[in-house]
Design an enzyme around this catalytic site. Sequence first.
Site, PDB file in Angstrom:
ATOM      1  N   ILE A  59      -0.856   9.150   8.159  1.00 12.70           N
ATOM      2  CA  ILE A  59      -1.797   8.357   9.171  1.00 12.70           C
ATOM      3  C   ILE A  59      -1.244   6.976   8.796  1.00 12.70           C
ATOM      4  O   ILE A  59      -0.703   6.570   7.777  1.00 12.70           O
ATOM      5  CB  ILE A  59      -3.078   8.509   8.907  1.00 12.70           C
ATOM      6  CG1 ILE A  59      -3.567   8.141   7.356  1.00 12.70           C
ATOM      7  CG2 ILE A  59      -3.925   9.923   9.156  1.00 12.70           C
ATOM      8  CD1 ILE A  59      -5.149   8.010   7.255  1.00 12.70           C
ATOM      9  N   GLY A  89      -5.139   1.543   7.812  1.00 18.57           N
ATOM     10  CA  GLY A  89      -6.196   0.896   8.476  1.00 18.57           C
ATOM     11  C   GLY A  89      -5.878  -0.821   8.533  1.00 18.57           C
ATOM     12  O   GLY A  89      -6.069  -1.332   9.667  1.00 18.57           O
ATOM     13  N   HIS A 120       0.075   8.041   3.733  1.00 20.11           N
ATOM     14  CA  HIS A 120       0.707   7.433   5.014  1.00 20.11           C
ATOM     15  C   HIS A 120       2.217   7.558   4.805  1.00 20.11           C
ATOM     16  O   HIS A 120       3.115   7.147   5.944  1.00 20.11           O
ATOM     17  CB  HIS A 120       0.532   5.604   4.667  1.00 20.11           C
ATOM     18  CG  HIS A 120      -0.726   5.274   4.466  1.00 20.11           C
ATOM     19  ND1 HIS A 120      -1.920   5.473   5.431  1.00 20.11           N
ATOM     20  CD2 HIS A 120      -1.643   4.685   3.632  1.00 20.11           C
ATOM     21  CE1 HIS A 120      -2.910   4.919   5.010  1.00 20.11           C
ATOM     22  NE2 HIS A 120      -2.928   4.660   3.705  1.00 20.11           N
ATOM     23  N   ASP A 170       0.853  -1.205   0.083  1.00 17.69           N
ATOM     24  CA  ASP A 170      -0.145   0.200   0.137  1.00 17.69           C
ATOM     25  C   ASP A 170       0.935   1.145  -0.099  1.00 17.69           C
ATOM     26  O   ASP A 170       1.357   1.652   1.268  1.00 17.69           O
ATOM     27  CB  ASP A 170      -0.951  -0.223   1.210  1.00 17.69           C
ATOM     28  CG  ASP A 170      -1.910   1.083   1.103  1.00 17.69           C
ATOM     29  OD1 ASP A 170      -1.550   2.101   0.452  1.00 17.69           O
ATOM     30  OD2 ASP A 170      -3.031   1.031   1.809  1.00 17.69           O
TER      31      ASP A 170
END
Length: 289
Positions: free
Chosen positions: A212, A215, A197, A192
């Site tokens: 961030i 998830g 991120h 990802d």
Amino acid sequence: MPIDVDVALAAEPATAEFSWTSSDVQLYHLGLGAGSDPMDPRELRYLTDDTPQVLPTFGNVAQSFHMTEAPTVRFPGIDIELSKVLHASESVTVPGPIPAAGTGVATTRFTDIWDKGKAAVIWSETTVTSPDGTPLWTQRRSIFARGEGGFGGERGPSGSQSSIDLSERAPDHDFTIAVSSQQALLYRMCGDRNPLHSDPGFAAAAGFPRPILHGLCTYGMTAKALTDLLLDGDTSRVGRYGARFAGVVFPGETLRVRAWEDGAGYQAVVTAPDRDDAVALAGVEFVPA
């Protein structure tokens, strides 16, 4: 293009073959924080050369592990801009331990599409088998597509589907997980590469004070922590695990996990205690085999 529910649900399942190696599994586990104590034999089981034990949550990322480009959301009856899509939930069920290396055949179909008015919730199910047809795992996923509702479909269930009221009693387990400051930079190597991120400027443009955490990293870290606490770190004893994505986590934070026994398994919630216990994962279900 508006969602065509009839076309999407009646479409032939999509099939794809993919492979993974023990090095992929090791990298995934490192991305979740495995090996934080390099002298702990339980931690080293996740990182053994050639034969590491495999967290079932690896099944949630195995097919996309080597992707370096953003995915598209274009299927029969479904054509949605990626910017409108939020990851809503994820789960995995395993009939037995996932091999440390192998080849899988993934068959994916859409199972439900709910009309929430201003948005749509799209559910898919992926079954993965070995090339000879042996079941390996089943993955369930839902995405929240903003601006794609209003097509006249069923609204679907709302609110928590928990079988117990978690507010009625204190948790049976209450513990914390440390998130390293470089957690997202390491986890992004698992496939990802979304700059949200890793790129402070991109994150700021998206309205966040800093990049961030993925998830699915929070999801996997929680699965590992529950496995370590409840099953003595033995991944072969996990039968099913799932959660809803409810909020963001920032690298460098501490996560708080509260878990309640619920029949044959556990339910849990994951929060960020330094931000007034803001919820990161809700509806966590952890069921031993």
